[in-house]
Design a protein around this motif. Sequence first.
Motif, PDB file in Angstrom:
ATOM      1  N   THR A  80       0.830  -1.211  -0.053  1.00 59.93           N
ATOM      2  CA  THR A  80      -0.016   0.059   0.096  1.00 59.93           C
ATOM      3  C   THR A  80       1.195   1.292   0.178  1.00 59.93           C
ATOM      4  O   THR A  80       2.307   1.172   0.392  1.00 59.93           O
ATOM      5  CB  THR A  80      -1.076  -0.257   1.152  1.00 59.93           C
ATOM      6  N   ALA A  87       0.860   8.296  -4.626  1.00 59.00           N
ATOM      7  CA  ALA A  87      -0.004   7.096  -4.966  1.00 59.00           C
ATOM      8  C   ALA A  87      -0.249   6.832  -6.551  1.00 59.00           C
ATOM      9  O   ALA A  87      -0.052   5.802  -6.887  1.00 59.00           O
ATOM     10  CB  ALA A  87      -1.493   7.262  -4.289  1.00 59.00           C
ATOM     11  N   THR A 105      -3.328   1.575  -4.137  1.00 56.88           N
ATOM     12  CA  THR A 105      -3.348   2.799  -4.007  1.00 56.88           C
ATOM     13  C   THR A 105      -4.658   3.734  -4.037  1.00 56.88           C
ATOM     14  O   THR A 105      -4.448   4.927  -3.945  1.00 56.88           O
ATOM     15  CB  THR A 105      -2.273   3.523  -4.952  1.00 56.88           C
ATOM     16  N   PRO A 129      -4.728   2.517   1.519  1.00 57.56           N
ATOM     17  CA  PRO A 129      -3.433   3.541   1.251  1.00 57.56           C
ATOM     18  C   PRO A 129      -3.506   4.746   2.021  1.00 57.56           C
ATOM     19  O   PRO A 129      -4.775   4.905   2.956  1.00 57.56           O
ATOM     20  CB  PRO A 129      -3.902   3.893  -0.307  1.00 57.56           C
TER      21      PRO A 129
END
Length: 382
Positions: A80, A87, A105, A129
Amino acid sequence: MRILHTSDWHIGRTFHGHATLDALRGVLETLVDRVRAGNIDVVIVAGDVFDSATPAAGCYTLLSDTLRALADTGAQVIVTSGNHDSAARLGFQAGLLRDGIHVLTDPHAVGTPITIDDADGPVHFYGIPYLEPALLRHEWPAARTQAGALAHAMGLVRADLATRGGRSVAIAHCFAAGVEPTPHLERDIQQGGLDVVPLSAFDGVDYMALGHIHGRQALAPTVRYAGAPLHYTFGEGDKPRGSWLVEMDATGVASVDWLELPVPRRLVTLRAPLDALLTDARYAAAEDAWVCVEYTDTLPQRDPLRRLQERFAFCAKVVHLPAVRREGDELTYVDRVRAAVTDRELVEAFLVHVREGEGASGREAELLAEVLDERTRVEALA
């Protein structure tokens, strides 16, 4: 099922200006060996894979090599993103990776697990995430703080789990109540006490794998931080490096054990006068370690870092901490300046400040008096 909980690899981070990529590669190679030898089924990386949102090319190479090596052991890998990661960049790489490597993400997918079966049935892995409240509050009204965002995400996890049934693991990257952060190391996710996530937010899953804190911590038997695989500051030099081995049976978590990782170069803090540090045999054992020096001389010394590195090649930090301070050192520089009546007192206040409590010597006081007297004479003739 055997699950290895890791976090905070921080690929690309430096240690007091020194690159750590090679040292981290060696530690992660050992991690892969432990996964292979221990017949690990699932490896979790709970955020902060990279140290920067724009990592260098070598950082991507190390991550790809490590993920492929972990997958080659037969383990499933679940990654993650953390607050240091981008991300978008980390998520883009997910589509290029092989089966068995899952990079999560997207906050909108937190209620959809990666399900992995063992002899006792399914185990659902919910990857959360790093959640940025400012980007989510228009969709998640409760997401005005980290605590609110995590509460909403865990609500989605519990709702999905109630439908699916079975055992579960959730993964998140946050400050949780009761943690002990390393000062100046973990980048604040948000400011203010409202962003501390209460332990009650994690109710409902069998194991909560957390990231963000760089030292291992067990907030509850099944709510834990694994910490970082390397030491990234002297403040965490006494914290062990490793990961949690979580074993699950048919009913949930059966055991949690700590697996040590090697420390490529130990960290040492030395405190003594500078001359003793440069010559005393007592400090020879630190010559191959990362060294932080707190030298205790009354006055600052000339070029201490260069001189110390002649003996301690890996001296990375030098701090002047006088062992003896003169009475009245609790006064601030502003206090001393305000208290000065004459020019001589003003100069003395300056010297006491920059010399950590030591004013002018006898000869310096004589020279100072000569200069000030000469200035007074010149001004009188002008």
